[in-house]
Design a protein around this motif. Structure first.
Motif, PDB file in Angstrom:
ATOM      1  N   GLN A  39      49.649 -12.123 -39.415  1.00  0.00           N
ATOM      2  CA  GLN A  39      50.221 -10.783 -39.344  1.00  0.00           C
ATOM      3  C   GLN A  39      49.406  -9.773 -40.154  1.00  0.00           C
ATOM      4  OE1 GLN A  39      54.326 -11.394 -40.527  1.00  0.00           O
ATOM      5  NE2 GLN A  39      54.998 -11.187 -38.405  1.00  0.00           N
ATOM      6  N   THR A  42      46.043  -9.150 -38.116  1.00  0.00           N
ATOM      7  CA  THR A  42      46.197  -8.385 -36.877  1.00  0.00           C
ATOM      8  C   THR A  42      47.037  -7.131 -37.049  1.00  0.00           C
ATOM      9  OG1 THR A  42      48.149  -9.658 -36.236  1.00  0.00           O
ATOM     10  CG2 THR A  42      45.988 -10.458 -35.476  1.00  0.00           C
ATOM     11  N   GLN A  43      47.629  -6.935 -38.198  1.00  0.00           N
ATOM     12  CA  GLN A  43      48.533  -5.813 -38.488  1.00  0.00           C
ATOM     13  C   GLN A  43      49.686  -5.769 -37.496  1.00  0.00           C
ATOM     14  OE1 GLN A  43      46.236  -2.226 -38.792  1.00  0.00           O
ATOM     15  NE2 GLN A  43      45.218  -2.895 -40.650  1.00  0.00           N
ATOM     16  N   LEU A  44      50.135  -6.922 -37.085  1.00  0.00           N
ATOM     17  CA  LEU A  44      51.265  -7.061 -36.175  1.00  0.00           C
ATOM     18  C   LEU A  44      52.487  -7.421 -37.009  1.00  0.00           C
ATOM     19  CD1 LEU A  44      52.259  -7.243 -33.212  1.00  0.00           C
ATOM     20  CD2 LEU A  44      51.666  -9.661 -33.298  1.00  0.00           C
ATOM     21  N   GLN A  45      53.418  -6.500 -37.163  1.00  0.00           N
ATOM     22  CA  GLN A  45      54.574  -6.716 -38.025  1.00  0.00           C
ATOM     23  C   GLN A  45      55.834  -6.926 -37.191  1.00  0.00           C
ATOM     24  OE1 GLN A  45      54.258  -7.169 -41.249  1.00  0.00           O
ATOM     25  NE2 GLN A  45      52.068  -6.809 -41.046  1.00  0.00           N
ATOM     26  N   GLU A  46      55.845  -7.974 -36.422  1.00  0.00           N
ATOM     27  CA  GLU A  46      57.000  -8.308 -35.595  1.00  0.00           C
ATOM     28  C   GLU A  46      57.887  -9.289 -36.362  1.00  0.00           C
ATOM     29  OE1 GLU A  46      59.603  -8.298 -32.557  1.00  0.00           O
ATOM     30  OE2 GLU A  46      57.789  -7.070 -32.616  1.00  0.00           O
ATOM     31  N   MET A  47      59.165  -8.976 -36.501  1.00  0.00           N
ATOM     32  CA  MET A  47      60.062  -9.814 -37.293  1.00  0.00           C
ATOM     33  C   MET A  47      60.296 -11.187 -36.662  1.00  0.00           C
ATOM     34  SD  MET A  47      60.714  -8.343 -40.067  1.00  0.00           S
ATOM     35  CE  MET A  47      62.057  -9.338 -40.653  1.00  0.00           C
ATOM     36  N   SER A  48      60.399 -11.228 -35.352  1.00  0.00           N
ATOM     37  CA  SER A  48      60.650 -12.514 -34.702  1.00  0.00           C
ATOM     38  C   SER A  48      59.442 -13.441 -34.830  1.00  0.00           C
ATOM     39  CB  SER A  48      61.017 -12.324 -33.236  1.00  0.00           C
ATOM     40  OG  SER A  48      59.941 -11.734 -32.542  1.00  0.00           O
ATOM     41  N   LEU A  49      58.261 -12.884 -35.014  1.00  0.00           N
ATOM     42  CA  LEU A  49      57.063 -13.705 -35.163  1.00  0.00           C
ATOM     43  C   LEU A  49      57.108 -14.521 -36.448  1.00  0.00           C
ATOM     44  CD1 LEU A  49      54.326 -14.426 -33.924  1.00  0.00           C
ATOM     45  CD2 LEU A  49      53.345 -12.541 -35.206  1.00  0.00           C
ATOM     46  N   SER A  50      57.829 -14.052 -37.440  1.00  0.00           N
ATOM     47  CA  SER A  50      57.896 -14.804 -38.691  1.00  0.00           C
ATOM     48  C   SER A  50      58.980 -15.888 -38.658  1.00  0.00           C
ATOM     49  CB  SER A  50      58.138 -13.865 -39.866  1.00  0.00           C
ATOM     50  OG  SER A  50      59.391 -13.226 -39.728  1.00  0.00           O
ATOM     51  N   TYR A  51      60.008 -15.754 -37.825  1.00  0.00           N
ATOM     52  CA  TYR A  51      61.099 -16.719 -37.819  1.00  0.00           C
ATOM     53  C   TYR A  51      60.960 -17.799 -36.754  1.00  0.00           C
ATOM     54  CZ  TYR A  51      63.581 -13.652 -40.996  1.00  0.00           C
ATOM     55  OH  TYR A  51      63.924 -12.891 -42.069  1.00  0.00           O
TER      56      TYR A  51
END
Length: 88
Positions: A39, A42-51
């Motif tokens: 994250q 890539t500066q991709l701050q998607e919350m579902s990507l962390s869970y």
């Protein structure tokens, strides 16, 4: 039951709980670290990507090592019941 026996049982309980929970905790820690680095890069701050990856790896580890974990819990419970029977 003496205090030494109670402390020994608590020690066994803590070591067994550590050994049983360690594979899931360590695998989710490593996946969480990898996702965090991804994250940041890539500066991709998607919350579902962390869970979602952590949940998926926890399920996979639980499925793969579940029989070993359950066997360890059953073994500890059996030894606990045997020691309770021996106290009386």
């Amino acid at each position: 039951m003496s205090s030494d026996q109670a402390l020994e049982l608590m020690s066994q309980l803590f070591w067994n709980s550590f050994a049983i929970s360690a594979p899931i905790l360590l695998s989710t820690l490593l996946v969480g670290l990898a996702v965090s680095v991804f994250q940041v890069v890539t500066q991709l701050q998607e919350m579902s990507l962390s869970y979602v990856p952590k949940l998926a790896i926890a399920m996979i580890v639980a499925i793969v090592l579940g029989s070993w974990m359950l066997g360890r819990v059953v073994e500890f419970a059996a030894s606990l019941f045997k020691s309770i029977a021996g106290m009386g």
